[in-house]
Design a protein around this motif. Sequence first.
Motif, PDB file in Angstrom:
ATOM      1  N   LEU A   3       0.863  -1.173   0.000  1.00 12.77           N
ATOM      2  CA  LEU A   3       0.000   0.000   0.000  1.00 12.77           C
ATOM      3  C   LEU A   3       0.900   1.223   0.000  1.00 12.77           C
ATOM      4  O   LEU A   3       1.623   1.469   0.975  1.00 12.77           O
ATOM      5  CB  LEU A   3      -0.917   0.021   1.221  1.00 12.77           C
ATOM      6  N   LEU A   4       0.877   1.978  -1.107  1.00 14.58           N
ATOM      7  CA  LEU A   4       1.648   3.216  -1.208  1.00 14.58           C
ATOM      8  C   LEU A   4       0.780   4.356  -0.689  1.00 14.58           C
ATOM      9  O   LEU A   4      -0.121   4.824  -1.371  1.00 14.58           O
ATOM     10  CB  LEU A   4       2.066   3.468  -2.657  1.00 14.58           C
ATOM     11  N   PHE A   5       1.037   4.752   0.557  1.00 12.02           N
ATOM     12  CA  PHE A   5       0.307   5.842   1.191  1.00 12.02           C
ATOM     13  C   PHE A   5       1.057   7.132   0.910  1.00 12.02           C
ATOM     14  O   PHE A   5       2.019   7.471   1.578  1.00 12.02           O
ATOM     15  CB  PHE A   5       0.193   5.567   2.697  1.00 12.02           C
ATOM     16  N   GLY A   6       0.612   7.827  -0.136  1.00 18.90           N
ATOM     17  CA  GLY A   6       1.320   9.025  -0.575  1.00 18.90           C
ATOM     18  C   GLY A   6       0.404  10.222  -0.637  1.00 18.90           C
ATOM     19  O   GLY A   6      -0.698  10.146  -1.186  1.00 18.90           O
ATOM     20  N   ALA A   7       0.842  11.334  -0.084  1.00 18.05           N
ATOM     21  CA  ALA A   7       0.055  12.564  -0.130  1.00 18.05           C
ATOM     22  C   ALA A   7      -0.239  12.945  -1.573  1.00 18.05           C
ATOM     23  O   ALA A   7       0.509  12.591  -2.490  1.00 18.05           O
ATOM     24  CB  ALA A   7       0.826  13.691   0.563  1.00 18.05           C
ATOM     25  N   THR A   8      -1.337  13.663  -1.787  1.00 21.08           N
ATOM     26  CA  THR A   8      -1.630  14.152  -3.130  1.00 21.08           C
ATOM     27  C   THR A   8      -0.485  15.038  -3.591  1.00 21.08           C
ATOM     28  O   THR A   8      -0.042  15.928  -2.863  1.00 21.08           O
ATOM     29  CB  THR A   8      -2.945  14.968  -3.139  1.00 21.08           C
ATOM     30  N   GLY A   9       0.030  14.765  -4.782  1.00 18.06           N
ATOM     31  CA  GLY A   9       1.160  15.539  -5.289  1.00 18.06           C
ATOM     32  C   GLY A   9       2.506  14.998  -4.866  1.00 18.06           C
ATOM     33  O   GLY A   9       3.544  15.608  -5.143  1.00 18.06           O
ATOM     34  N   SER A  10       2.545  13.832  -4.184  1.00 16.09           N
ATOM     35  CA  SER A  10       3.821  13.272  -3.734  1.00 16.09           C
ATOM     36  C   SER A  10       4.533  12.496  -4.831  1.00 16.09           C
ATOM     37  O   SER A  10       5.673  12.064  -4.642  1.00 16.09           O
ATOM     38  CB  SER A  10       3.601  12.354  -2.525  1.00 16.09           C
ATOM     39  N   GLY A  11       3.866  12.311  -5.979  1.00 17.77           N
ATOM     40  CA  GLY A  11       4.523  11.649  -7.101  1.00 17.77           C
ATOM     41  C   GLY A  11       4.305  10.148  -7.146  1.00 17.77           C
ATOM     42  O   GLY A  11       5.209   9.402  -7.538  1.00 17.77           O
ATOM     43  N   LYS A  12       3.104   9.697  -6.772  1.00 23.24           N
ATOM     44  CA  LYS A  12       2.817   8.254  -6.812  1.00 23.24           C
ATOM     45  C   LYS A  12       2.896   7.723  -8.241  1.00 23.24           C
ATOM     46  O   LYS A  12       3.409   6.622  -8.479  1.00 23.24           O
ATOM     47  CB  LYS A  12       1.427   7.980  -6.220  1.00 23.24           C
ATOM     48  N   THR A  13       2.417   8.507  -9.215  1.00 28.21           N
ATOM     49  CA  THR A  13       2.433   8.050 -10.607  1.00 28.21           C
ATOM     50  C   THR A  13       3.857   7.801 -11.091  1.00 28.21           C
ATOM     51  O   THR A  13       4.118   6.851 -11.833  1.00 28.21           O
ATOM     52  CB  THR A  13       1.726   9.067 -11.526  1.00 28.21           C
ATOM     53  N   GLU A  14       4.790   8.639 -10.665  1.00 24.23           N
ATOM     54  CA  GLU A  14       6.186   8.437 -11.072  1.00 24.23           C
ATOM     55  C   GLU A  14       6.751   7.142 -10.488  1.00 24.23           C
ATOM     56  O   GLU A  14       7.552   6.458 -11.136  1.00 24.23           O
ATOM     57  CB  GLU A  14       7.033   9.639 -10.640  1.00 24.23           C
ATOM     58  N   VAL A  15       6.309   6.786  -9.290  1.00 22.35           N
ATOM     59  CA  VAL A  15       6.719   5.503  -8.708  1.00 22.35           C
ATOM     60  C   VAL A  15       6.153   4.356  -9.539  1.00 22.35           C
ATOM     61  O   VAL A  15       6.847   3.366  -9.807  1.00 22.35           O
ATOM     62  CB  VAL A  15       6.256   5.395  -7.238  1.00 22.35           C
ATOM     63  N   TYR A  16       4.888   4.490  -9.976  1.00 18.74           N
ATOM     64  CA  TYR A  16       4.293   3.462 -10.839  1.00 18.74           C
ATOM     65  C   TYR A  16       5.117   3.310 -12.127  1.00 18.74           C
ATOM     66  O   TYR A  16       5.426   2.193 -12.557  1.00 18.74           O
ATOM     67  CB  TYR A  16       2.852   3.816 -11.223  1.00 18.74           C
ATOM     68  N   LEU A  17       5.456   4.442 -12.730  1.00 22.46           N
ATOM     69  CA  LEU A  17       6.206   4.426 -13.986  1.00 22.46           C
ATOM     70  C   LEU A  17       7.565   3.754 -13.816  1.00 22.46           C
ATOM     71  O   LEU A  17       7.983   2.944 -14.656  1.00 22.46           O
ATOM     72  CB  LEU A  17       6.387   5.858 -14.502  1.00 22.46           C
ATOM     73  N   HIS A  18       8.252   4.065 -12.734  1.00 20.92           N
ATOM     74  CA  HIS A  18       9.565   3.455 -12.492  1.00 20.92           C
ATOM     75  C   HIS A  18       9.442   1.965 -12.198  1.00 20.92           C
ATOM     76  O   HIS A  18      10.302   1.175 -12.626  1.00 20.92           O
ATOM     77  CB  HIS A  18      10.276   4.165 -11.327  1.00 20.92           C
ATOM     78  N   ALA A  19       8.393   1.582 -11.467  1.00 15.89           N
ATOM     79  CA  ALA A  19       8.191   0.161 -11.171  1.00 15.89           C
ATOM     80  C   ALA A  19       7.960  -0.626 -12.454  1.00 15.89           C
ATOM     81  O   ALA A  19       8.520  -1.715 -12.647  1.00 15.89           O
ATOM     82  CB  ALA A  19       7.012  -0.016 -10.215  1.00 15.89           C
ATOM     83  N   VAL A  20       7.145  -0.054 -13.364  1.00 16.34           N
ATOM     84  CA  VAL A  20       6.887  -0.700 -14.656  1.00 16.34           C
ATOM     85  C   VAL A  20       8.162  -0.738 -15.485  1.00 16.34           C
ATOM     86  O   VAL A  20       8.499  -1.756 -16.104  1.00 16.34           O
ATOM     87  CB  VAL A  20       5.757   0.028 -15.412  1.00 16.34           C
TER      88      VAL A  20
ATOM     89  N   LEU B 218     -16.545  10.838   2.751  1.00 15.87           N
ATOM     90  CA  LEU B 218     -16.468  12.301   2.811  1.00 15.87           C
ATOM     91  C   LEU B 218     -15.039  12.756   3.087  1.00 15.87           C
ATOM     92  O   LEU B 218     -14.531  13.666   2.422  1.00 15.87           O
ATOM     93  CB  LEU B 218     -17.404  12.834   3.898  1.00 15.87           C
ATOM     94  N   PHE B 219     -14.377  12.137   4.053  1.00 15.71           N
ATOM     95  CA  PHE B 219     -13.010  12.543   4.371  1.00 15.71           C
ATOM     96  C   PHE B 219     -12.098  12.342   3.171  1.00 15.71           C
ATOM     97  O   PHE B 219     -11.284  13.216   2.838  1.00 15.71           O
ATOM     98  CB  PHE B 219     -12.491  11.733   5.570  1.00 15.71           C
ATOM     99  N   GLY B 220     -12.246  11.209   2.507  1.00 11.71           N
ATOM    100  CA  GLY B 220     -11.437  10.951   1.318  1.00 11.71           C
ATOM    101  C   GLY B 220     -11.690  11.966   0.229  1.00 11.71           C
ATOM    102  O   GLY B 220     -10.759  12.459  -0.424  1.00 11.71           O
ATOM    103  N   LEU B 221     -12.955  12.310   0.030  1.00 11.02           N
ATOM    104  CA  LEU B 221     -13.319  13.263  -1.016  1.00 11.02           C
ATOM    105  C   LEU B 221     -12.750  14.649  -0.722  1.00 11.02           C
ATOM    106  O   LEU B 221     -12.213  15.326  -1.611  1.00 11.02           O
ATOM    107  CB  LEU B 221     -14.844  13.323  -1.130  1.00 11.02           C
ATOM    108  N   LEU B 222     -12.855  15.079   0.538  1.00 18.22           N
ATOM    109  CA  LEU B 222     -12.337  16.399   0.907  1.00 18.22           C
ATOM    110  C   LEU B 222     -10.811  16.439   0.826  1.00 18.22           C
ATOM    111  O   LEU B 222     -10.227  17.434   0.386  1.00 18.22           O
ATOM    112  CB  LEU B 222     -12.806  16.768   2.317  1.00 18.22           C
ATOM    113  N   MET B 223     -10.156  15.362   1.244  1.00 15.38           N
ATOM    114  CA  MET B 223      -8.695  15.304   1.140  1.00 15.38           C
ATOM    115  C   MET B 223      -8.252  15.319  -0.327  1.00 15.38           C
ATOM    116  O   MET B 223      -7.279  15.991  -0.692  1.00 15.38           O
ATOM    117  CB  MET B 223      -8.174  14.051   1.823  1.00 15.38           C
ATOM    118  N   GLN B 224      -8.974  14.572  -1.177  1.00 16.47           N
ATOM    119  CA  GLN B 224      -8.640  14.561  -2.597  1.00 16.47           C
ATOM    120  C   GLN B 224      -8.873  15.938  -3.215  1.00 16.47           C
ATOM    121  O   GLN B 224      -8.081  16.407  -4.038  1.00 16.47           O
ATOM    122  CB  GLN B 224      -9.490  13.512  -3.325  1.00 16.47           C
ATOM    123  N   ALA B 225      -9.983  16.596  -2.823  1.00 12.69           N
ATOM    124  CA  ALA B 225     -10.264  17.943  -3.335  1.00 12.69           C
ATOM    125  C   ALA B 225      -9.175  18.922  -2.907  1.00 12.69           C
ATOM    126  O   ALA B 225      -8.675  19.723  -3.708  1.00 12.69           O
ATOM    127  CB  ALA B 225     -11.634  18.414  -2.848  1.00 12.69           C
TER     128      ALA B 225
END
Length: 681
Positions: free
Chosen positions: A157-174, A521-528
């Motif tokens: 489980l990659l628990f990463g703040a919004t904007g922490s670059g999770k997609t770049e980790v996905y790209l490097h893993a691939v 709700l918490f997830g939605l507000l955090m994502q927003a």
Amino acid sequence: MSHRLAVVVPTPAHSSISGPLSYLSELPLAPGTLVRVPLGKREVLGVVWDDGDLPENERTEANTKSIAGALQGVAPLDGAWIQLVAFSSLYYRRGLGEVALAALPPQLRDLTTVQLARRLKRPPDAPAEEPSDRAPELTPEQRTALGAFEESGGPFLLFGATGSGKTEVYLHAVQSLLARDPQAQALVMVPEINLTPQLQERFVERFGAGNVTAMNSGMTHPQRLKSWLAAHTGAARIVLGTRMSVFASMPHLKLIVVDEEHDPSYKQQEGARYSARDLAIYRGKLTGAKVLLGSATPSLESWQATDKGRYQRLVMASRVGQGRLPSVRLVDMNLQPKQTVFSVQLLEAIQQRIARGEQSLIFLNRRGYAPVLACTACDWKSECPNCSAFRVFHKIDRTLRCHHCGYTERVPRACPSCGNVDIAPVGRGTERLEEHLGELLADVKQANGEAVRIARMDADSTRIKGALEQQLARMHAGDVDVLVGTQMVTKGHDFRRITLVAALNADSALFSSDFRAPERLFGLLMQAAGRAGRDAAQAEASEMWVQTWHPQHPLFAALRRHDYPAFAAQQLKEREQAGMPPFGFQALVRAEARTQEAAQAFLNTASSAAQSVEGADRVTLYSAVPMSIQRVANVERAQMLVESPSRAALQRFLAGWQPVLQAAREKGVIRWAVDVDPLAI
């Protein structure tokens, strides 16, 4: 000599055909082979299955039909795919054929050998771009997370703040996987179709168009067939898809990524009600593929799994570069004048952003102009004649539209009940909010003296093909000052110019009867909130505004600190005390009938008969009740909740109860379905 085959065919839910049927073939065919077979008066696509699944009467029947033919040139589906479908059918209580054939493109049935060869042959002058080797340098947190991922087995489980670059980790893993193994394939899943194009653009830029294919329900039949064949043959090394892609045939699958793993869109809400996230975990176990779940606000199920050591938690708490999470400001609406939509403080903050050339995002999770149109003289409201719900007023085309059954009418000139011409909208949707904001900002100018530019992004404004891409392009180009939208604008979008996000009318979920509502709700507000503060130059000034009637609620205290772990701990404690998931396990039985009495009578009869089912002492059956929206398209709906402290006990009970439910169905009951691990009760 003829060979008897077990073949899975498409069957409706809860039909008398629950497993494979017996057919004859001149040649022996391996399990997983795609065949055309006669079924009634039709010829359908089928999948050869293990003949051990054939019921005894199917083994000995004398007048068994022969297959019409096998699909030449298409390799059999592999054993792991067959096991995945078999598990899904068993766990989610659906027919094998319903699950298996829903996962295959419909056009496969009509594919001739010549057509197949043509589709598999890549033209010499194909759209394939050269992959880019200009990958950005990883941050220390990204390197640490990626290193831990590479060194152990997971699931992760990659628990990463919004904007922490999770997609770049996905790209490097691939990228690392594809470099190590010349045949390996990766599946990358996103919750919604509108997130696919921007992710695909990044993957194509990194790996080249020839290695990447998309897979989602918005594709045409030919597109879906082409994508499926590319994955099945191994030509596509990377599949980007929504929940349906968890069943993609990928014979060399070595990595599965589930982005925004908390999103309820991963749960199928009709037909086989599977969770694509949970099946991704199971598929990883079957194939030995690594599974990486990613989220800034993980589901409580996944979070608890890391607490218990079943998943490995990887943490990226910081944003890439100098970006920072916005400060959260609460506006107590009890102190505002009645009927206030935008508090004075919030309106001033929006105007300041406009003056500085920055962007604002206003989030309201209700589309349309107004949820109800009502008469000021009598009790008439815009109820849907087919559903126990109101039709929403859409001012842009002057219609009343039911968002449940689709029934649409023009807005009446006068009240249909009393003839009063004074009928007015009640409440606000995004369309009305956009209009109201335009009125409030009519005299406000940009720094260059031009009028304020307001845009709206919701299911209505993006219905036309290409509209979503145009809206996103305008935002990224800075051609919008204020964006009004539903939850579709809060997920995954990298808006660099947004420095203010405001959430309106978020309180309703605080006191919902659905125990999952606070989590959503918490997830939605955090994502927003995560849409603001992504640009380093503007990060210090970024803010998240929440207008609320309950500013002292503990959910907002955790939100102000961006403290998901604290929120999760509090929610899990409450869930454990109540025996709710993930500490207990649930299933819903839903029934649809011509009358509410017939729907509930079916459920109550099945409940009474359940006492004789083995394992009934390990489950609790609650009374049958109407669903929250009781009637849709003139069909009455009821449901019954089943709970157990043991997942295995619940599954054993459901298996024994299934024939009881089938036998209890009487005239007047249109359909019934079991929903295992429901997300909404």
